[in-house]
Design a protein around this motif. Structure first.
Motif, PDB file in Angstrom:
ATOM      1  N   THR A 158       0.829  -1.209   0.000  1.00  0.00           N
ATOM      2  CA  THR A 158       0.000   0.000   0.000  1.00  0.00           C
ATOM      3  C   THR A 158       0.859   1.253   0.000  1.00  0.00           C
ATOM      4  N   ALA A 159       0.242   2.369  -0.387  1.00  0.00           N
ATOM      5  CA  ALA A 159       0.953   3.650  -0.370  1.00  0.00           C
ATOM      6  C   ALA A 159       1.389   4.001   1.045  1.00  0.00           C
ATOM      7  N   GLU A 160       0.551   3.701   2.031  1.00  0.00           N
ATOM      8  CA  GLU A 160       0.883   3.998   3.426  1.00  0.00           C
ATOM      9  C   GLU A 160       2.122   3.215   3.876  1.00  0.00           C
ATOM     10  N   LYS A 161       2.222   1.956   3.485  1.00  0.00           N
ATOM     11  CA  LYS A 161       3.384   1.139   3.858  1.00  0.00           C
ATOM     12  C   LYS A 161       4.641   1.588   3.121  1.00  0.00           C
ATOM     13  N   ILE A 162       4.474   2.045   1.892  1.00  0.00           N
ATOM     14  CA  ILE A 162       5.627   2.611   1.179  1.00  0.00           C
ATOM     15  C   ILE A 162       6.171   3.799   1.961  1.00  0.00           C
ATOM     16  N   ALA A 163       5.277   4.698   2.340  1.00  0.00           N
ATOM     17  CA  ALA A 163       5.690   5.905   3.062  1.00  0.00           C
ATOM     18  C   ALA A 163       6.362   5.560   4.382  1.00  0.00           C
ATOM     19  N   LYS A 164       5.832   4.575   5.104  1.00  0.00           N
ATOM     20  CA  LYS A 164       6.410   4.191   6.393  1.00  0.00           C
ATOM     21  C   LYS A 164       7.769   3.512   6.249  1.00  0.00           C
ATOM     22  N   SER A 165       8.055   2.962   5.081  1.00  0.00           N
ATOM     23  CA  SER A 165       9.345   2.307   4.860  1.00  0.00           C
ATOM     24  C   SER A 165      10.440   3.307   4.520  1.00  0.00           C
ATOM     25  N   MET A 166      10.064   4.534   4.170  1.00  0.00           N
ATOM     26  CA  MET A 166      11.018   5.549   3.754  1.00  0.00           C
ATOM     27  C   MET A 166      11.294   6.515   4.899  1.00  0.00           C
ATOM     28  N   ALA A 167      12.397   7.264   4.785  1.00  0.00           N
ATOM     29  CA  ALA A 167      12.789   8.249   5.797  1.00  0.00           C
ATOM     30  C   ALA A 167      13.886   9.112   5.191  1.00  0.00           C
ATOM     31  N   THR A 168      14.342  10.099   5.944  1.00  0.00           N
ATOM     32  CA  THR A 168      15.451  10.921   5.446  1.00  0.00           C
ATOM     33  C   THR A 168      16.716  10.089   5.277  1.00  0.00           C
ATOM     34  N   THR A 169      16.817   8.986   6.012  1.00  0.00           N
ATOM     35  CA  THR A 169      17.954   8.070   5.864  1.00  0.00           C
ATOM     36  C   THR A 169      17.654   6.936   4.879  1.00  0.00           C
ATOM     37  N   LYS A 170      16.436   6.915   4.345  1.00  0.00           N
ATOM     38  CA  LYS A 170      16.038   5.922   3.341  1.00  0.00           C
ATOM     39  C   LYS A 170      15.208   6.637   2.267  1.00  0.00           C
ATOM     40  N   PRO A 171      15.865   7.516   1.490  1.00  0.00           N
ATOM     41  CA  PRO A 171      15.112   8.374   0.569  1.00  0.00           C
ATOM     42  C   PRO A 171      14.811   7.758  -0.790  1.00  0.00           C
ATOM     43  N   LEU A 172      15.150   6.470  -0.971  1.00  0.00           N
ATOM     44  CA  LEU A 172      14.862   5.780  -2.230  1.00  0.00           C
ATOM     45  C   LEU A 172      14.094   4.500  -1.939  1.00  0.00           C
ATOM     46  N   ALA A 173      12.994   4.305  -2.663  1.00  0.00           N
ATOM     47  CA  ALA A 173      12.246   3.048  -2.580  1.00  0.00           C
ATOM     48  C   ALA A 173      11.993   2.537  -3.990  1.00  0.00           C
ATOM     49  N   ILE A 174      12.283   1.258  -4.203  1.00  0.00           N
ATOM     50  CA  ILE A 174      11.971   0.591  -5.461  1.00  0.00           C
ATOM     51  C   ILE A 174      10.868  -0.415  -5.166  1.00  0.00           C
ATOM     52  N   VAL A 175       9.727  -0.250  -5.802  1.00  0.00           N
ATOM     53  CA  VAL A 175       8.606  -1.165  -5.609  1.00  0.00           C
ATOM     54  C   VAL A 175       8.619  -2.163  -6.758  1.00  0.00           C
ATOM     55  N   ASN A 176       8.740  -3.444  -6.442  1.00  0.00           N
ATOM     56  CA  ASN A 176       8.831  -4.465  -7.473  1.00  0.00           C
ATOM     57  C   ASN A 176       7.624  -4.423  -8.413  1.00  0.00           C
ATOM     58  N   ASN A 177       7.919  -4.497  -9.701  1.00  0.00           N
ATOM     59  CA  ASN A 177       6.887  -4.526 -10.742  1.00  0.00           C
ATOM     60  C   ASN A 177       5.970  -3.310 -10.700  1.00  0.00           C
ATOM     61  N   GLU A 178       6.526  -2.162 -10.248  1.00  0.00           N
ATOM     62  CA  GLU A 178       5.674  -0.980 -10.135  1.00  0.00           C
ATOM     63  C   GLU A 178       6.385   0.321 -10.470  1.00  0.00           C
ATOM     64  N   CYS A 179       7.278   0.795  -9.592  1.00  0.00           N
ATOM     65  CA  CYS A 179       7.828   2.133  -9.783  1.00  0.00           C
ATOM     66  C   CYS A 179       9.049   2.355  -8.906  1.00  0.00           C
ATOM     67  N   VAL A 180       9.647   3.554  -9.080  1.00  0.00           N
ATOM     68  CA  VAL A 180      10.794   4.004  -8.299  1.00  0.00           C
ATOM     69  C   VAL A 180      10.407   5.324  -7.653  1.00  0.00           C
ATOM     70  N   ILE A 181      10.767   5.509  -6.384  1.00  0.00           N
ATOM     71  CA  ILE A 181      10.358   6.709  -5.638  1.00  0.00           C
ATOM     72  C   ILE A 181      11.568   7.317  -4.959  1.00  0.00           C
ATOM     73  N   THR A 182      11.766   8.612  -5.129  1.00  0.00           N
ATOM     74  CA  THR A 182      12.762   9.345  -4.351  1.00  0.00           C
ATOM     75  C   THR A 182      12.085  10.522  -3.671  1.00  0.00           C
ATOM     76  N   ILE A 183      12.661  10.939  -2.552  1.00  0.00           N
ATOM     77  CA  ILE A 183      12.153  12.107  -1.834  1.00  0.00           C
ATOM     78  C   ILE A 183      13.296  13.080  -1.584  1.00  0.00           C
ATOM     79  N   GLY A 184      12.959  14.323  -1.284  1.00  0.00           N
ATOM     80  CA  GLY A 184      13.990  15.307  -0.996  1.00  0.00           C
ATOM     81  C   GLY A 184      13.418  16.527  -0.312  1.00  0.00           C
ATOM     82  N   LYS A 185      14.313  17.361   0.206  1.00  0.00           N
ATOM     83  CA  LYS A 185      13.881  18.594   0.861  1.00  0.00           C
ATOM     84  C   LYS A 185      13.583  19.690  -0.149  1.00  0.00           C
ATOM     85  N   ASN A 186      13.971  19.459  -1.425  1.00  0.00           N
ATOM     86  CA  ASN A 186      13.664  20.396  -2.499  1.00  0.00           C
ATOM     87  C   ASN A 186      13.699  19.645  -3.828  1.00  0.00           C
TER      88      ASN A 186
END
Length: 417
Positions: free
Chosen positions: A344-372
């Motif tokens: 779920t989107a909620e679980k994706i968000a909970k798996s990420m943090a400022t120390t984990k700013p990249l998430a790769i979701v299998n068979n779906e997409c790539v997500i990065t976050i940043g302060k800008n």
């Protein structure tokens, strides 16, 4: 939006050629107008120097108008229009990854990821015949006659059809993305599929209400980074969402229906308190991920969701992307997380943090976050450049990551966030 006109054919062949999807002599583009007139690229003329007057006209009665000869593939273009009234634009091209599949006589499987399947549907196979021949035209027509919109051509390339040139171009570009991603996944250990996928879309109540002057300033920056992303092959024309959280909590983002290569500030949409502004789409396919990320990680002001071909090779192969393989990657990405498809989107968000700013979701997409915007963009860029390097390295020797002591030294020296 490119229209079904002679100029539209010129604009489309320019996009195809200058985005590396065909060669100077290869490929052909056509469209049909409401009168049954076909506009088609000429035969044997340099694709890099075409002008509008070079595009050939073929009237409904067969009369040819223009100073050249129409493409030798006119038979299968005209055959497709005869059997499919819903198709009014055809793109045939020779992108290297697509030709690789055609030469291997394999059909790329679009069902490995929703983003590919949504645009391409099921892809048809065909058999070899002489380029430009009537029999090849009949072979291709037969597959379109069955309802397919994308047809692989053995040892040749592929042909796609759509209701207009804009959609036909996007379809072919997506086919190239799919083929390149599958090749990358194969190098990394093999293509893996997923039986379940989460829905990250948010239903849109379309609104034409415009952004404020202050919002347009930020929208201009978003558009600049999106076009830059397209140029750097981090986004395709159809794929990639860049979301920015404003100080008041509103979210600016690019709508799915707007091409990433030509987007402007006036195309950027807003999500505010459950309502949408400046958008005509019916849904925003990945917006729920950004909403959840912004709720879970206050420090994140930008959420970048995309499907760059090299990193998607990791997503489709389920191969863990280890940021510690390259120091620059680890500085920017720290501990990347790789998540199972269907999360779920909620679980994706909970798996990420400022120390984990990249998430790769299998068979779906790539997500990065940043302060800008720069940080989120840089992370996506570093991720895909690193992925390209790792895939190439797989063909050279066994890869050795930096060790724990070396990564700890980086942690002490650099603040990647």
């Amino acid at each position: 939006m490119i229209k079904n006109t002679k100029k539209g054919v010129l604009d489309t062949i320019d996009r195809v050629y200058y985005n590396g999807l065909t060669t100077t002599s290869g490929g052909n583009i056509s469209c049909m107008d409401s009168e049954g007139t076909i506009y088609i690229t000429p035969s044997g003329i340099d694709k890099g120097s075409l002008k509008e007057e070079d595009i050939m006209t073929v009237l409904a009665n067969g009369q040819i108008i223009g100073k050249h000869t129409p493409s030798m593939e006119l038979p299968f273009h005209s055959n497709i229009y005869k059997c499919r009234e819903d198709i009014r634009a055809v793109v045939h091209a020779h992108a290297p990854s697509v030709v690789a599949y055609a030469t291997a006589r394999k059909v790329p499987d679009s069902s490995v990821c929703p983003c590919y399947q949504k645009v391409l549907g099921e892809i048809a196979d065909s058999v070899y015949d002489l380029p430009g021949s009537i029999s090849l035209g009949n072979i291709v027509k037969a597959e379109f006659d069955k309802g397919y919109n994308s047809v692989m051509m053995h040892n040749h390339g592929a042909t796609v059809g759509a209701e207009n040139l804009e959609l036909a171009y996007r379809k072919y570009e997506m086919l190239d993305n799919l083929c390149e991603t599958l090749i990358n996944a194969t190098i990394l250990g093999g293509v893996k599929k997923c039986d379940k996928h989460a829905d990250y879309s948010v239903k849109v109540t379309a609104s034409k209400e415009k952004l404020s002057a202050d919002e347009l300033v930020m929208a201009e920056d978003i558009a600049i980074f999106i076009k830059r992303s397209h140029y750097q092959k981090l986004m395709s024309t159809s794929l990639g969402t860049l979301c920015v959280k404003l100080d008041n909590g509103d979210i600016l983002f690019n709508p799915d229906g707007v091409g990433r290569d030509k987007i402007s500030a006036n195309d950027i949409a807003k999500f505010s308190k459950g309502k949408f502004y400046n958008i005509s789409d019916l849904s925003a396919d990945y917006l729920q991920i950004a909403i959840s990320v912004f709720e879970q990680i206050p420090e994140a002001k930008v959420c970048y969701i995309s499907m760059p071909n090299a990193t998607m090779g990791f997503s489709i192969s389920h191969k863990y992307f280890d940021a510690k393989l390259i120091p620059e990657s680890y500085i920017m990405l720290k501990n990347a997380v790789q998540l199972e498809c269907g999360i779920t989107a909620e679980k994706i968000a909970k798996s990420m943090a400022t120390t984990k700013p990249l998430a790769i979701v299998n068979n779906e997409c790539v997500i990065t976050i940043g302060k800008n915007l720069t940080k989120a963009f840089d992370r996506m860029e570093v991720t895909d450049y690193s992925a390209r390097s790792i895939i190439s390295a797989c063909n050279i020797a066994k890869i050795t990551p930096i060790n724990d002591e070396q990564s700890a030294e980086i942690d002490r020296t650099f603040n990647g966030w």
